[in-house]
Design a protein around this motif. Structure first.
Motif, PDB file in Angstrom:
ATOM      1  N   SER A 163      49.041  62.375  13.493  1.00  0.00           N
ATOM      2  CA  SER A 163      50.199  62.375  14.398  1.00  0.00           C
ATOM      3  C   SER A 163      51.466  62.776  13.657  1.00  0.00           C
ATOM      4  O   SER A 163      52.280  63.544  14.151  1.00  0.00           O
ATOM      5  CB  SER A 163      50.364  60.994  15.035  1.00  0.00           C
ATOM      6  N   GLN A 164      51.641  62.225  12.429  1.00  0.00           N
ATOM      7  CA  GLN A 164      52.843  62.524  11.647  1.00  0.00           C
ATOM      8  C   GLN A 164      52.914  63.994  11.249  1.00  0.00           C
ATOM      9  O   GLN A 164      53.987  64.577  11.186  1.00  0.00           O
ATOM     10  CB  GLN A 164      52.872  61.652  10.363  1.00  0.00           C
ATOM     11  N   THR A 165      51.760  64.594  10.964  1.00  0.00           N
ATOM     12  CA  THR A 165      51.741  66.003  10.517  1.00  0.00           C
ATOM     13  C   THR A 165      51.642  66.986  11.670  1.00  0.00           C
ATOM     14  O   THR A 165      51.591  68.186  11.462  1.00  0.00           O
ATOM     15  CB  THR A 165      50.551  66.240   9.560  1.00  0.00           C
ATOM     16  N   GLY A 166      51.595  66.470  12.919  1.00  0.00           N
ATOM     17  CA  GLY A 166      51.592  67.360  14.095  1.00  0.00           C
ATOM     18  C   GLY A 166      50.273  68.054  14.335  1.00  0.00           C
ATOM     19  O   GLY A 166      50.219  69.109  14.955  1.00  0.00           O
ATOM     20  N   ASN A 167      49.173  67.485  13.821  1.00  0.00           N
ATOM     21  CA  ASN A 167      47.863  68.117  13.988  1.00  0.00           C
ATOM     22  C   ASN A 167      47.173  67.762  15.294  1.00  0.00           C
ATOM     23  O   ASN A 167      46.083  68.238  15.576  1.00  0.00           O
ATOM     24  CB  ASN A 167      46.940  67.749  12.820  1.00  0.00           C
ATOM     25  N   ILE A 168      47.781  66.853  16.056  1.00  0.00           N
ATOM     26  CA  ILE A 168      47.199  66.495  17.354  1.00  0.00           C
ATOM     27  C   ILE A 168      47.964  67.221  18.453  1.00  0.00           C
ATOM     28  O   ILE A 168      49.192  67.120  18.532  1.00  0.00           O
ATOM     29  CB  ILE A 168      47.259  64.969  17.589  1.00  0.00           C
ATOM     30  N   GLU A 169      47.260  67.959  19.267  1.00  0.00           N
ATOM     31  CA  GLU A 169      47.887  68.664  20.393  1.00  0.00           C
ATOM     32  C   GLU A 169      47.769  67.774  21.634  1.00  0.00           C
ATOM     33  O   GLU A 169      46.676  67.522  22.134  1.00  0.00           O
ATOM     34  CB  GLU A 169      47.192  70.000  20.650  1.00  0.00           C
ATOM     35  N   VAL A 175      51.910  56.724  22.980  1.00  0.00           N
ATOM     36  CA  VAL A 175      52.420  56.532  24.347  1.00  0.00           C
ATOM     37  C   VAL A 175      53.634  57.425  24.576  1.00  0.00           C
ATOM     38  O   VAL A 175      53.767  58.083  25.608  1.00  0.00           O
ATOM     39  CB  VAL A 175      52.760  55.046  24.602  1.00  0.00           C
ATOM     40  N   GLU A 176      54.549  57.454  23.592  1.00  0.00           N
ATOM     41  CA  GLU A 176      55.767  58.277  23.739  1.00  0.00           C
ATOM     42  C   GLU A 176      55.434  59.765  23.767  1.00  0.00           C
ATOM     43  O   GLU A 176      56.086  60.535  24.460  1.00  0.00           O
ATOM     44  CB  GLU A 176      56.737  57.949  22.598  1.00  0.00           C
ATOM     45  N   LYS A 177      54.386  60.181  23.010  1.00  0.00           N
ATOM     46  CA  LYS A 177      53.967  61.588  23.041  1.00  0.00           C
ATOM     47  C   LYS A 177      53.447  61.963  24.429  1.00  0.00           C
ATOM     48  O   LYS A 177      53.497  63.122  24.827  1.00  0.00           O
ATOM     49  CB  LYS A 177      52.867  61.848  22.012  1.00  0.00           C
ATOM     50  N   ASN A 178      52.942  60.998  25.164  1.00  0.00           N
ATOM     51  CA  ASN A 178      52.460  61.232  26.529  1.00  0.00           C
ATOM     52  C   ASN A 178      53.561  61.032  27.570  1.00  0.00           C
ATOM     53  O   ASN A 178      53.281  61.012  28.769  1.00  0.00           O
ATOM     54  CB  ASN A 178      51.283  60.307  26.833  1.00  0.00           C
ATOM     55  N   GLY A 179      54.816  60.824  27.132  1.00  0.00           N
ATOM     56  CA  GLY A 179      55.941  60.717  28.054  1.00  0.00           C
ATOM     57  C   GLY A 179      56.132  59.323  28.625  1.00  0.00           C
ATOM     58  O   GLY A 179      56.845  59.152  29.619  1.00  0.00           O
ATOM     59  N   GLY A 180      55.513  58.309  28.004  1.00  0.00           N
ATOM     60  CA  GLY A 180      55.652  56.941  28.506  1.00  0.00           C
ATOM     61  C   GLY A 180      56.390  56.043  27.528  1.00  0.00           C
ATOM     62  O   GLY A 180      56.996  56.507  26.549  1.00  0.00           O
TER      63      GLY A 180
END
Length: 664
Positions: free
Chosen positions: A506-512, A639-644
């Motif tokens: 997550s920190q390195t931005g490898n999850i889309e 959760v925040e990455k999903n807009g919640g």
């Protein structure tokens, strides 16, 4: 999205229609060119010239450059092929070139370049002719018209051979052959094979020449073209004669004679064939038979008006008469040969002088072509300079405007300097806070690596050491207890590594985080099944409140990770015999997932910090389960990455409710 699709389709359709229109234009020009060749060969030259001159003047009067260019080319082709006024043709072609280049009409330029090729070919200036043919060929790459491509390839093949570029000539004829094979055009295929055979024969590569002649011969027979078939047989016979294979040579000559014997339109071919037979008999020391065939060749050669063929016949007759001892006739034909040779040489010299004069006139005009090219380059340079000057003016105006804006801005800045300074201080503070967060993240990471990861590994080492060194002294119950502890440590280590890996990705931005339609109720049920065994070990009941499907849009893997971490946390901090409830409720434009337990709870000061990475809150569970505190931080981030958003309500001794939202 729909508008973009419609726009793309519209642009694509326009491009296709434009290409089709260009293809039709080129096909139309090609038909015009072929029709013009026919008219030049059949119509009266004077009438044709008069009509075209009137058309040219009319085009100039109405200021139609496109018509002027076309008629100029027509007149140029007439002068090249009929009047031989090459200087006039050059002037007309230069005018057409000037118009075509100014209007950037590529299709018209192709035929202008062909005109220049014909002009330079007429004076045997093959290098200039080749240059214009190559220009036409390069322009034709943008279009698809096989007959015109075939025409240019054929001319390039002959021109390359004339300039000594045998390899390139062979390549062009091979291209023609490939096209004829693919399009099934037997006449073109046979002619291409014949041309290749002629080239190899002239280069003394007789086996290759024979191979191509035989291919051509086979095709000429199939399409019933007797004259070309006989010519091929004659050529094959001549090569066999050069290879001292007299029998094969004779067989081919006889076969060719059988084909042409009663053909009244093949006088030149018959004469050439009788000459070949005569040459064969001379080589076989049979001058009488040679003379008989050469006497048949002589009137046919005379009738064909092919002076070079007549000269060849005279030379062979002189040789044959000499071989039988008839020196009078030998001398007579030798003198006829020399007289004809002198005549042909004089004619050749006269033609050479005329060609040199024409070439000189054309070369003087060539400077006009160079001037046109220079003018085009100069015009492009001037346009570029004008563009640069305009850009310079724009930049200057922009700079003046910027300076004025800066002066006004500085005036405003001076009035609001205190406000700006305060804002700058707040910004510095925010940056400091951000740096502290970054340092906390780094410290947290190293803390996990150095302490939390090391602890489970030490436990595993201790348990494995006990099992290895004291197995004999341990009872079955003690070994089972150690195995349970070892299993618990392994599971803790696995959970730690899984969370650490997820957090690192997550920190390195490898999850889309790509949203998909998911069933939240199904996710709760799946995680319940996944952790049910862990709950059973503590006699904890897990209940999913609602069973109806709840569809939402979210990244499935990250939401599953959040539910699993929160449920695992609830199990960890719930006493034996406790209960955990999970469910989804609808609030305005979002769904809220709730996971509630009746466990140990937590103080308010701890609850306010559990989602922060800069403070470590790793508490042992009710069964002394260990944790890193990374799981909840990972939950917040996912959760925040999903807009919640995620929050917690807890009371010491009464339990905890974790909630997170997902936008509909």
């Amino acid at each position: 999205m729909l508008r973009k699709a419609i726009l793309f389709i519209t642009i694509f359709s326009i491009s296709i229609f434009s290409l089709e229109a260009q293809k039709k234009d080129l096909a139309s020009e090609w038909e015009w060119f072929r029709a013009l060749e026919t008219r030049i060969s059949t119509a009266d030259t004077e009438d044709l010239l008069e009509n075209k001159k009137e058309e040219l003047q009319s085009a100039k009067d109405i200021d139609r450059n496109d018509i002027e260019s076309k008629v100029s080319k027509e007149l140029a082709f007439i002068h090249i092929n009929k009047t031989n006024d090459l200087e006039k043709a050059m002037s007309l072609l230069i005018r057409a070139l000037d118009i075509d280049e100014k209007t950037e009409n590529e299709i018209a330029l192709i035929f202008t370049y062909i005109g220049f090729y014909q002009l330079f070919d007429q004076v045997e200036d093959y290098y200039y002719g080749k240059e214009f043919l190559e220009k036409a060929s390069n322009l034709l790459r943008n279009y698809d018209l096989p007959p015109l491509r075939l025409y240019i390839n054929q001319k390039l093949g002959y021109t390359y051979y004339a300039t000594g570029e045998t390899g390139k000539s062979i390549e062009q004829h091979q291209n023609i052959l490939h096209y004829a094979n693919s399009e099934r055009i037997p006449k073109v295929e046979a002619d291409a094979n014949t041309d290749l055979a002629d080239i190899y024969a002239n280069e003394n590569e007789y086996e290759k020449a024979l191979s191509y002649y035989k291919k051509a011969l086979k095709t000429y027979r199939r399409i019933k073209s007797p004259i070309q078939e006989a010519e091929c047989l004659n050529a094959v016979g001549n090569i066999y004669l050069l290879q001292n294979k007299s029998n094969q040579a004779y067989d081919n000559y006889v076969a060719a004679l059988d084909i042409l014997q009663n053909n009244k339109n093949a006088e030149a071919q018959l004469a050439s064939l009788y000459n070949s037979v005569g040459r064969y008999y001379l080589k076989e020391d049979n001058p009488e038979r040679a003379l008989a065939n050469l006497k048949l060749a002589n009137p046919l050669a005379q009738s064909s008006q092919n002076q070079e063929l007549v000269q060849e016949t005279y030379a062979l007759l002189s040789k044959a008469y000499k071989a039988i001892g008839d020196y009078k006739n030998a001398l007579e034909y030798s003198e006829l040969f020399k007289a004809l040779e002198d005549f042909l040489q004089k004619e050749k010299n006269d033609r050479s002088i005329l060609k040199m004069q024409s070439r000189y006139s054309i070369n003087q005009k060539q400077s006009l072509i160079d001037q046109l090219e220079l003018n085009r380059i100069q015009k492009e340079f001037e346009l570029e300079e004008e563009k640069r000057f305009k850009n310079f003016l724009i930049i200057m105006v922009a700079l003046i405007a910027i300076i004025l804006v800066l002066i006004f801005t500085l005036f405003l800045v001076q009035r609001r300097s205190n406000s700006k300074l305060k804002t700058a201080n707040l910004k510095v503070k925010a940056q400091n806070d951000e740096l502290e967060d970054l340092n906390a993240t780094k410290d947290k990471f190293f803390s996990i690596i150095s302490h939390d990861l090391k602890g489970p590994l030490n436990s595993l080492t201790s348990f494995s050491g006990l099992l290895m060194n004291h197995t004999s002294s341990l009872s079955t119950e003690e070994i089972q207890m150690l195995a349970k502890d070892l299993d618990k440590s392994l599971k803790n280590l696995f959970a730690l590594l899984e969370n650490l890996l997820q957090w690192s990705r997550s920190q390195t931005g490898n999850i889309e985080f790509k949203a998909e339609e998911v069933d939240l109720t199904e996710m709760l049920s799946e995680n319940k099944k996944l952790l049910e065994k862990q709950a059973e070990n503590k006699n904890i009941e897990i209940e999913v409140k609602n069973t109806k499907p709840v569809s939402a849009f979210a990244h499935p893997n990250s939401i599953t990770t959040v539910i699993r971490n929160l449920l695992s946390n609830a199990i960890k901090f719930t006493e034996d015999g406790g209960k955990i409830k999970m469910g989804v409720i609808e609030e305005n434009k979002r769904y809220v997932v709730k996971i509630a337990d009746n466990g140990v709870g937590m103080p308010k000061d701890v609850a306010s910090k559990i989602f922060r990475i800069d403070t470590k809150h790793s508490t042992q569970g009710t069964a002394k389960e260990k944790g890193t505190g990374l799981g909840l931080i990972l939950c917040k981030e996912f959760v925040e990455k999903n807009g919640g958003e995620i929050w917690v309500k807890s009371e010491e001794g009464k339990g905890t409710i974790f909630s997170f939202s997902i936008p509909k």
